[in-house]
Design a protein around this motif. Structure first.
Motif, PDB file in Angstrom:
ATOM      1  N   VAL A  28       0.864  -1.191   0.000  1.00 37.74           N
ATOM      2  CA  VAL A  28       0.000   0.000   0.000  1.00 37.74           C
ATOM      3  C   VAL A  28       0.895   1.234   0.000  1.00 37.74           C
ATOM      4  N   GLU A  29       0.335   2.363  -0.396  1.00 45.77           N
ATOM      5  CA  GLU A  29       1.135   3.592  -0.411  1.00 45.77           C
ATOM      6  C   GLU A  29       1.474   4.000   1.017  1.00 45.77           C
ATOM      7  N   PRO A  30       2.756   4.308   1.311  1.00 43.23           N
ATOM      8  CA  PRO A  30       3.145   4.676   2.678  1.00 43.23           C
ATOM      9  C   PRO A  30       2.281   5.799   3.264  1.00 43.23           C
ATOM     10  N   GLU A  31       1.831   6.739   2.405  1.00 40.86           N
ATOM     11  CA  GLU A  31       1.030   7.871   2.904  1.00 40.86           C
ATOM     12  C   GLU A  31      -0.299   7.406   3.510  1.00 40.86           C
ATOM     13  N   LYS A  32      -0.763   6.238   3.091  1.00 41.38           N
ATOM     14  CA  LYS A  32      -2.013   5.747   3.694  1.00 41.38           C
ATOM     15  C   LYS A  32      -1.797   5.538   5.200  1.00 41.38           C
ATOM     16  N   PHE A  33      -0.660   4.971   5.549  1.00 44.37           N
ATOM     17  CA  PHE A  33      -0.396   4.722   6.971  1.00 44.37           C
ATOM     18  C   PHE A  33       0.063   5.992   7.693  1.00 44.37           C
ATOM     19  N   PHE A 232      -7.844  12.817  23.010  1.00 46.63           N
ATOM     20  CA  PHE A 232      -8.778  11.783  22.549  1.00 46.63           C
ATOM     21  C   PHE A 232      -8.208  10.394  22.789  1.00 46.63           C
ATOM     22  N   HIS A 233      -9.109   9.430  22.955  1.00 50.63           N
ATOM     23  CA  HIS A 233      -8.671   8.041  22.819  1.00 50.63           C
ATOM     24  C   HIS A 233      -8.174   7.902  21.381  1.00 50.63           C
ATOM     25  N   LEU A 234      -6.968   7.336  21.207  1.00 47.89           N
ATOM     26  CA  LEU A 234      -6.381   7.334  19.861  1.00 47.89           C
ATOM     27  C   LEU A 234      -6.048   5.924  19.376  1.00 47.89           C
TER      28      LEU A 234
HETATM   29  N1  COA Z   1      -2.524   9.045   1.085  1.00 51.78           N
HETATM   30  C1  COA Z   1      -3.217   9.618   2.106  1.00 51.78           C
HETATM   31  N2  COA Z   1      -4.313   9.043   2.680  1.00 51.78           N
HETATM   32  C2  COA Z   1      -4.698   7.848   2.201  1.00 51.78           C
HETATM   33  C3  COA Z   1      -4.032   7.200   1.151  1.00 51.78           C
HETATM   34  C4  COA Z   1      -2.898   7.851   0.570  1.00 51.78           C
HETATM   35  N3  COA Z   1      -2.202   7.315  -0.430  1.00 51.78           N
HETATM   36  N4  COA Z   1      -4.663   6.027   0.890  1.00 51.78           N
HETATM   37  C5  COA Z   1      -5.706   5.951   1.780  1.00 51.78           C
HETATM   38  N5  COA Z   1      -5.727   7.052   2.556  1.00 51.78           N
HETATM   39  C6  COA Z   1      -6.660   7.372   3.648  1.00 51.78           C
HETATM   40  C7  COA Z   1      -8.106   7.058   3.345  1.00 51.78           C
HETATM   41  O1  COA Z   1      -8.698   8.084   2.556  1.00 51.78           O
HETATM   42  C8  COA Z   1      -8.679   6.975   4.745  1.00 51.78           C
HETATM   43  O2  COA Z   1      -8.858   8.254   5.272  1.00 51.78           O
HETATM   44  P1  COA Z   1     -10.299   8.717   5.826  1.00 51.78           P
HETATM   45  O3  COA Z   1     -10.711   7.684   6.821  1.00 51.78           O
HETATM   46  O4  COA Z   1     -10.031  10.051   6.430  1.00 51.78           O
HETATM   47  O5  COA Z   1     -11.197   8.735   4.655  1.00 51.78           O
HETATM   48  C9  COA Z   1      -7.541   6.347   5.549  1.00 51.78           C
HETATM   49  O6  COA Z   1      -6.357   6.514   4.744  1.00 51.78           O
HETATM   50  C10 COA Z   1      -7.719   4.879   5.819  1.00 51.78           C
HETATM   51  O7  COA Z   1      -8.051   4.257   4.617  1.00 51.78           O
HETATM   52  P2  COA Z   1      -9.130   3.088   4.572  1.00 51.78           P
HETATM   53  O8  COA Z   1      -9.280   2.661   3.170  1.00 51.78           O
HETATM   54  O9  COA Z   1     -10.362   3.502   5.320  1.00 51.78           O
HETATM   55  O10 COA Z   1      -8.321   1.988   5.409  1.00 51.78           O
HETATM   56  P3  COA Z   1      -8.712   0.536   5.811  1.00 51.78           P
HETATM   57  O11 COA Z   1      -9.893   0.025   5.080  1.00 51.78           O
HETATM   58  O12 COA Z   1      -7.442  -0.228   5.715  1.00 51.78           O
HETATM   59  O13 COA Z   1      -9.179   0.657   7.374  1.00 51.78           O
HETATM   60  C11 COA Z   1      -9.236   1.202   9.676  1.00 51.78           C
HETATM   61  C12 COA Z   1      -8.679   1.587   8.314  1.00 51.78           C
HETATM   62  C13 COA Z   1      -8.783   2.217  10.714  1.00 51.78           C
HETATM   63  C14 COA Z   1     -10.762   1.188   9.633  1.00 51.78           C
HETATM   64  C15 COA Z   1      -8.688  -0.193  10.055  1.00 51.78           C
HETATM   65  O14 COA Z   1      -7.296  -0.119  10.194  1.00 51.78           O
HETATM   66  C16 COA Z   1      -9.275  -0.769  11.314  1.00 51.78           C
HETATM   67  O15 COA Z   1     -10.322  -1.442  11.258  1.00 51.78           O
HETATM   68  N6  COA Z   1      -8.638  -0.561  12.488  1.00 51.78           N
HETATM   69  C17 COA Z   1      -9.085  -1.073  13.750  1.00 51.78           C
HETATM   70  C18 COA Z   1     -10.347  -0.409  14.280  1.00 51.78           C
HETATM   71  C19 COA Z   1     -10.157   0.921  14.859  1.00 51.78           C
HETATM   72  O16 COA Z   1      -9.055   1.344  15.114  1.00 51.78           O
HETATM   73  N7  COA Z   1     -11.289   1.607  15.108  1.00 51.78           N
HETATM   74  C20 COA Z   1     -11.264   2.924  15.638  1.00 51.78           C
HETATM   75  C21 COA Z   1     -12.339   3.199  16.648  1.00 51.78           C
HETATM   76  S1  COA Z   1     -11.989   2.554  18.264  1.00 51.78           S
END
Ligand code: COA
Length: 390
Positions: A28-33, A232-234
C-alpha cells in the motif's frame, strides 16, 4: 477537596516497526499509513512482555516508598488481560512491593477500562483522602498479520497515581457518559485476535463523541473556547482529528487553530507507539504535557474516552501549579531514543511467537529484553515474572 492525577508514567516495548516499511511490505502507499491513518512507528511486544509486565514497568518509574505505603487500591484497566479469573492488578501489586492492605482488581470495557478506573479511584479518594490509588491502562493491540487492522496495532502501558491535592491535573466535575450495546469491536474468549468492523467503529466513535460533548457543554456550562486542548482516545492519530473536526466550527478561528495545534502535541507519542487501547487517551495526555512547552498552569484539558462495545465519556481536568516539575520527560525521551527498529520480517516472527497453548512449561530468554520487569516463562500453567532490579 481537589482529586486528580498526581503522577503519570509510561512504558512501551523496546522494539518497533517503521510504518513506511510496513506499507511497502503490504503493497500500500506509505502515505495511507503515515497520513491517512496517521502513524509513523508501531511498538511491537516481544514474548517477554505482556499486559502485566508492561503495566508494572510503567508504574515502576513513578512509584516511591511513600506511594508503596499509601496505595491501597490498584485498578488494572485492560482488554488483553492474561487470565480469565485472576486480575493483572494482583501481579503488579506484588511486582512493585506495595502495601499488602490494598484492593487489587481488573476493569474491562474495551479501551474505556482505565477511565472507569480513574473515576472509581476518584470516589475512593473522596472517602479516603489520605490514601492513593494506582490506575493502570495496559494492552497489546493485536488484529493479526496482513489484516486491515494491522496498521493500528501497538503495545504499551500508562500508570497513574490518583490522590488528593494532585500535582499534575485536578479532575473536574460534570462528567458525561454513554453506553450503547453495539458490535464494532470485540474479542470472544476463544480468540487471541480482535474482531472489528472498522468503518462502523469509526462512525460510532464520532457519534459517541458528538453526543457526550453536546451533553457536557450543557451540564458544565463550558464550550470549546474553555478548552486549551482536547485529548482523545487514539486507536490511530487520524481518528481523534476526525472527531475534533466535527465540532471545530463551534469556535472562533483562533480557538480552532489552538485546538488543532495542540492536537499535534497530544498525538506525538501515540504516533510512534500505536494503539495501546486502555492507555491510549492517557498517553495522549502525557504527550501533550511533555511536548507542548507553552502549556500553562490552570489550563483546562478536555478528555474523550471511548471503549468499543461501547461506552464513551467526556470529562475535563485543570493543570496544577508547577505540574511540569512532576513529569518524567527525560525518562520518556530516553525510552524512545533507546528503542530499536525491527524489519517487517522480524516483526512477523516476533508476532507469531506466543506462549504454549497446551499448558507445557517454557523458559523465555529475557536477556534480549532491556525492561526491568519481564515475563520469564510459565511453570505449571503459572506465568513467571522477573523484576531485574530486585
Ligand atoms: N494518502 C493519504 N491518505 C490515504 C491514502 C494515501 N495514499 N490512501 C488511503 N488514505 C486514507 C483514506 O482516505 C482513509 O482516510 P479517511 O478515513 O479520512 O477517509 C484512511 O487513509 C484509511 O483508509 P481506509 O481505506 O479507510 O483503510 P482501511 O480500510 O485499511 O481501514 C481502519 C482503516 C482504521 C478502519 C482499520 O485499520 C481498522 O479497522 N482498524 C481497527 C479499528 C479501529 O481502530 N477503530 C477505531 C475506533 S476505536
Amino acid at each position: 477537596m481537589k482529586i486528580g492525577i498526581d503522577k503519570i508514567g509510561f512504558y512501551a516495548p523496546h522494539i518497533y516497526v517503521d510504518m513506511n516499511k510496513l506499507a511497502v511490505a503490504r503493497n500500500v502507499e506509505p502515505e495511507k499509513f503515515t497520513i491517512g491513518i496517521g502513524q509513523s512507528q508501531m511498538a511491537v511486544a516481544p514474548v517477554t512482555q505482556d499486559s502485566v509486565s508492561l503495566a508494572a514497568n510503567a508504574a515502576l518509574e513513578i512509584i516511591d516508598d511513600e506511594d508503596r505505603e499509601k496505595i491501597d487500591f490498584v485498578i488494572f484497566g485492560s482488554e488483553s488481560g492474561i487470565d480469565h479469573s485472576k486480575s493483572g492488578a494482583v501481579y503488579v501489586h506484588q511486582l512493585l512491593g506495595l502495601n499488602p492492605h490494598a484492593r487489587a482488581i481488573e476493569v474491562k470495557q474495551a479501551c474505556y477500562g482505565a477511565t472507569a478506573g480513574i473515576q472509581m479511584a476518584k470516589g475512593h479518594i473522596a472517602l479516603n483522602p489520605d490514601s492513593k490509588v494506582l490506575v493502570l491502562g495496559s494492552d497489546i493491540a493485536r488484529y493479526g498479520l496482513k489484516t486491515s487492522g494491522e496498521s493500528t496495532q501497538g503495545a504499551g502501558a500508562v500508570a497513574m497515581i490518583i490522590s488528593a491535592n494532585p500535582r499534575i491535573m485536578e479532575l473536574e466535575e460534570h462528567n458525561v457518559y454513554l453506553t450503547n450495546d453495539i458490535m464494532d469491536f470485540w474479542r470472544p474468549i476463544y480468540s487471541d485476535m480482535a474482531f472489528v468492523d472498522g468503518k462502523f467503529s469509526n462512525e460510532q466513535y464520532i457519534l459517541f463523541f458528538n453526543k457526550v460533548w453536546e451533553a457536557y457543554k450543557e451540564k458544565a456550562g463550558l464550550q470549546l473556547s474553555d478548552m486549551e486542548a482536547i485529548c482523545f482516545h487514539l486507536p490511530y492519530t487520524k481518528m481523534g482529528l476526525k472527531a475534533l473536526r466535527t465540532v471545530l466550527d463551534e469556535a472562533s478561528e483562533d480557538v480552532q487553530n489552538r485546538l488543532l495545534y495542540n492536537y499535534q502535541a497530544s498525538t506525538t507519542y501515540n504516533r510512534n507507539v500505536g494503539n495501546i487501547y486502555t492507555g491510549s487517551l492517557y498517553l495522549s495526555l502525557l504527550s501533550l504535557l511533555e511536548n507542548k512547552e507553552e502549556l500553562q498552569d490552570g489550563a483546562r484539558i478536555g478528555m474523550y474516552s471511548y471503549g468499543s462495545g461501547a461506552v464513551g465519556e467526556f470529562f475535563s481536568g485543570i493543570l496544577q501549579p508547577g505540574f511540569k516539575k512532576h513529569l518524567f520527560v527525560e525518562a520518556h525521551q530516553q525510552l524512545f531514543a533507546r528503542r530499536k527498529e525491527v524489519s517487517v520480517e522480524e516483526y512477523e516472527v516476533i508476532f507469531e511467537e506466543t506462549l504454549p497453548k497446551d499448558g507445557s512449561d517454557i523458559e523465555l530468554d529475557i536477556t534480549k529484553d532491556p525492561a526491568a520487569i519481564c515475563l520469564s516463562g510459565t511453570i505449571d500453567n503459572k506465568r513467571q515474572y522477573v523484576n531485574k532490579l530486585r
